[in-house]
Design a protein around this motif. Structure first.
Motif, PDB file in Angstrom:
ATOM      1  N   ARG A  49       0.826  -1.211   0.000  1.00 35.00           N
ATOM      2  CA  ARG A  49       0.000   0.000   0.000  1.00 35.00           C
ATOM      3  C   ARG A  49       0.860   1.262   0.000  1.00 35.00           C
ATOM      4  N   ARG A  50       1.951   1.251   0.734  1.00 36.49           N
ATOM      5  CA  ARG A  50       2.849   2.406   0.733  1.00 36.49           C
ATOM      6  C   ARG A  50       3.506   2.582  -0.632  1.00 36.49           C
ATOM      7  N   VAL A 210      10.528   4.149   6.521  1.00 35.44           N
ATOM      8  CA  VAL A 210       9.582   4.553   7.548  1.00 35.44           C
ATOM      9  C   VAL A 210       9.227   6.019   7.340  1.00 35.44           C
ATOM     10  N   ASP A 211       7.975   6.353   7.594  1.00 32.05           N
ATOM     11  CA  ASP A 211       7.505   7.730   7.517  1.00 32.05           C
ATOM     12  C   ASP A 211       7.900   8.435   8.817  1.00 32.05           C
ATOM     13  N   PHE A 386      16.601   5.408   7.090  1.00 29.76           N
ATOM     14  CA  PHE A 386      15.568   4.613   6.423  1.00 29.76           C
ATOM     15  C   PHE A 386      14.399   5.489   5.976  1.00 29.76           C
ATOM     16  N   GLU A 387      14.675   6.699   5.575  1.00 27.76           N
ATOM     17  CA  GLU A 387      13.612   7.610   5.123  1.00 27.76           C
ATOM     18  C   GLU A 387      12.850   6.957   3.972  1.00 27.76           C
ATOM     19  N   ARG A 388      11.516   6.959   4.068  1.00 28.89           N
ATOM     20  CA  ARG A 388      10.687   6.098   3.226  1.00 28.89           C
ATOM     21  C   ARG A 388      10.698   6.446   1.738  1.00 28.89           C
ATOM     22  N   LEU A 392      11.230   3.831  -1.421  1.00 30.33           N
ATOM     23  CA  LEU A 392      10.135   3.501  -2.331  1.00 30.33           C
ATOM     24  C   LEU A 392      10.487   3.863  -3.769  1.00 30.33           C
ATOM     25  N   GLN A 393      11.178   4.976  -3.938  1.00 30.89           N
ATOM     26  CA  GLN A 393      11.580   5.347  -5.296  1.00 30.89           C
ATOM     27  C   GLN A 393      12.577   4.350  -5.868  1.00 30.89           C
TER      28      GLN A 393
END
Length: 530
Positions: A49-50, A210-211, A386-388, A392-393
């Protein structure tokens, strides 16, 4: 058209052996993600989902191929390609799980209408086998991510010695067909190589993020604690996740019981559901909050002081990372979570199953306020790498790699020349025929559920009682007959949960479960040649 310079190649996800002259933009991605149970909130679906939200924010078009619950709305499934599913009735697996048998004509038509340029497989189920064949027939880029240590789960259901050899054959047969498989940690990369993966596929690392705006120590709430009877002086020990055997809630329970018996000022809060929930809800120093998500979950992390999470089957450790970002000191295993927690810096690590180690680490943190506060600061700092969005990119770039690979005719010829690339099978008409699986496997699986429910009820009763007589009394309803009441008054109640009955139920339970898994195992084992 000439190839771009090295400086023009994307930093993340770029494969050195691939020419990037046809590398698509983010808004040109049309991604189809296969997963088993999109509507069951677990680590896999939350990651999906993220990723899905990130891709859409970048202009990509995304659809999910998944089974769906019995009741759903058109709005809920507008971006879902529905796969007919068979429910998994075993209560220990959790509520709402199902698996698909194959891609039917309607499902294939929807996939072809969507026309994806990359397909992402997240679970090694039967329907994904059909998905791989579709990609190969249509020369569509595809890849996989590893999310669960499936074979490791078997030891917690007493089935490892029966099914693991065949199941490992199946897993290797599935993943070795992939041009690339992305695993979450260096530990998992080494583990899979030791187990024989990676001979025909490329094993690469893709972590999790992680957000940091959502999960932050700033969300600590005295109201959250007070609403559950927890004062600011209490040290709050947290559990987050499914309450199933492989996650080791038994260790968490044991630690909390020992702390309470020794009069140590610690209280517990459990976020999640599962088979251990009834036992935990009866503990005097534990509060059960059920499933939480979003801001409510972030508030629970920040309001707790210690995360005690002894699971040794995690592939990355999203729970641990979210806790660290929230300033919650973590006590975890030193294998699958060692990349997140530095022992003695932002928490403690223990050997898998080391009950005494988990107890002593937790006790030390509960009793040393100064140490716990310093580790809390260290925990938050350690989460920044671990900046999300960055991570994700990276997956978007992995998709582009898959697309570019399959635009290279030479690569496709080499892939399809190998048995693994072809996915050579026998008896595939059984394994990938939904009608066959549903007709013969589903009735037996559903019949097994009633046996397991009865056995679980008896086991729960005995576990929470000091004697069989106590067990019988607590289960007795007010509407019982006068004869039964008479027996109860004399201390001679008729015991529906007597020892022979429970032994019989447990024997039937394990026999039925083993037989059920053997049916499924036979089907999937037959999918691949040795």
């Amino acid at each position: 058209m000439s190839a771009p310079s090295t400086e023009e190649q994307m930093e993340m996800g770029a494969l050195s052996e691939v020419k990037l002259h046809t590398r698509p933009r983010d808004d040109e991605l049309r991604v189809l993600i296969f997963t088993a149970c999109y509507f069951v909130l677990d680590g896999v679906t939350l990651t999906i989902r993220r990723l899905e939200a990130h891709l859409r924010a970048r202009g990509a078009v995304v659809k999910i191929a998944s089974t769906v619950p019995d009741e759903f709305t058109e709005e809920q499934t507008k971006d879902i390609i529905i796969i007919p599913g068979i429910k998994i009735p075993f209560t220990a697996a959790g509520e709402g799980y199902a698996f698909g048998g194959s891609l039917g004509a309607n499902t294939l038509r929807e996939i072809e209408e969507f026309n994806p340029n990359c397909v992402h497989f997240t679970v090694p189920d039967l329907v994904s086998l059909d998905g791989i064949r579709w990609c190969q027939r249509n020369n569509v880029g595809y890849m996989a991510t590893w999310h669960s240590n499936y074979s490791d789960y078997l030891k917690y259901y007493f089935l490892e010695w029966v099914l693991k050899p065949g199941f490992m054959v199946y897993l290797k047969g599935f993943y070795e067909q992939m041009p690339a498989v992305y695993v979450p940690t260096p530990f998992m990369l080494d583990k899979l190589k030791r187990e024989g993966f990676g001979k025909n596929t490329q094993l690469l690392e893709w972590g999790r993020g992680v957000d940091l705006k959502l999960f932050t120590p700033d969300r600590r709430s005295s109201e959250f604690r007070a609403s559950r009877g927890i004062s600011e002086q209490d040290v709050l020990v947290l559990w987050v996740g499914r309450l199933v055997p492989e996650k080791r809630p038994d260790i968490w329970t044991n630690v909390m019981q020992r702390l309470h018996s020794e009069g140590i000022n610690a209280k517990g809060i459990v976020v999640g559901h599962g088979t251990f929930e009834t036992t935990l809800s009866q503990m005097p120093n534990v509060s059960c909050a059920g499933w939480l998500s979003g801001v409510a979950l972030a508030e629970a992390y920040a309001s707790a002081d210690i995360l005690l999470f002894p699971s040794d089957v995690e592939t990355f450790g999203n729970v641990t990372l979210e806790a660290l970002a929230s300033g919650c000191v973590s006590v975890v295993v030193n294998t699958c979570s060692g990349h997140l927690v530095q022992n003695g810096f932002n928490g403690y690590t223990c050997a898998p199953g080391d009950l005494e180690g988990f107890y002593q680490a937790t006790k030390n943190l509960v009793q040393d306020d100064k140490l716990r506060r310093q580790m809390s600061k260290n925990a938050r700092e350690s989460a920044w790498r671990f900046e999300r969005n960055k991570i994700l990119q990276q997956m978007a770039e992995n998709y582009k790699d898959a697309i570019v690979r399959h635009r290279n005719p030479e690569y496709v010829r080499e892939l399809m020349a190998t048995p693994h690339g072809q996915g050579r099978t026998f008896l595939s008409y059984i394994c990938c025929n939904f009608w066959f699986v549903k007709t013969f496997a589903e009735p037996f699986l559903n019949a097994t559920a009633s046996v397991q429910t009865l056995a679980d009820s008896s086991k729960e009763c005995m576990n929470s009682s000091r004697s069989q007589f106590t067990c019988g009394k607590r289960n007795m309803k007010p509407s019982v007959s006068s004869t039964v009441v008479k027996f109860a008054d004399e201390g001679k109640e008729r015991l529906p949960a007597s020892a022979p009955f429970i032994l019989l139920m447990k024997t039937m339970n394990y026999t039925a479960i083993i037989a059920s898994y053997l049916i499924i195992g036979l089907l999937i084992y037959a999918s691949f040649t040795l």
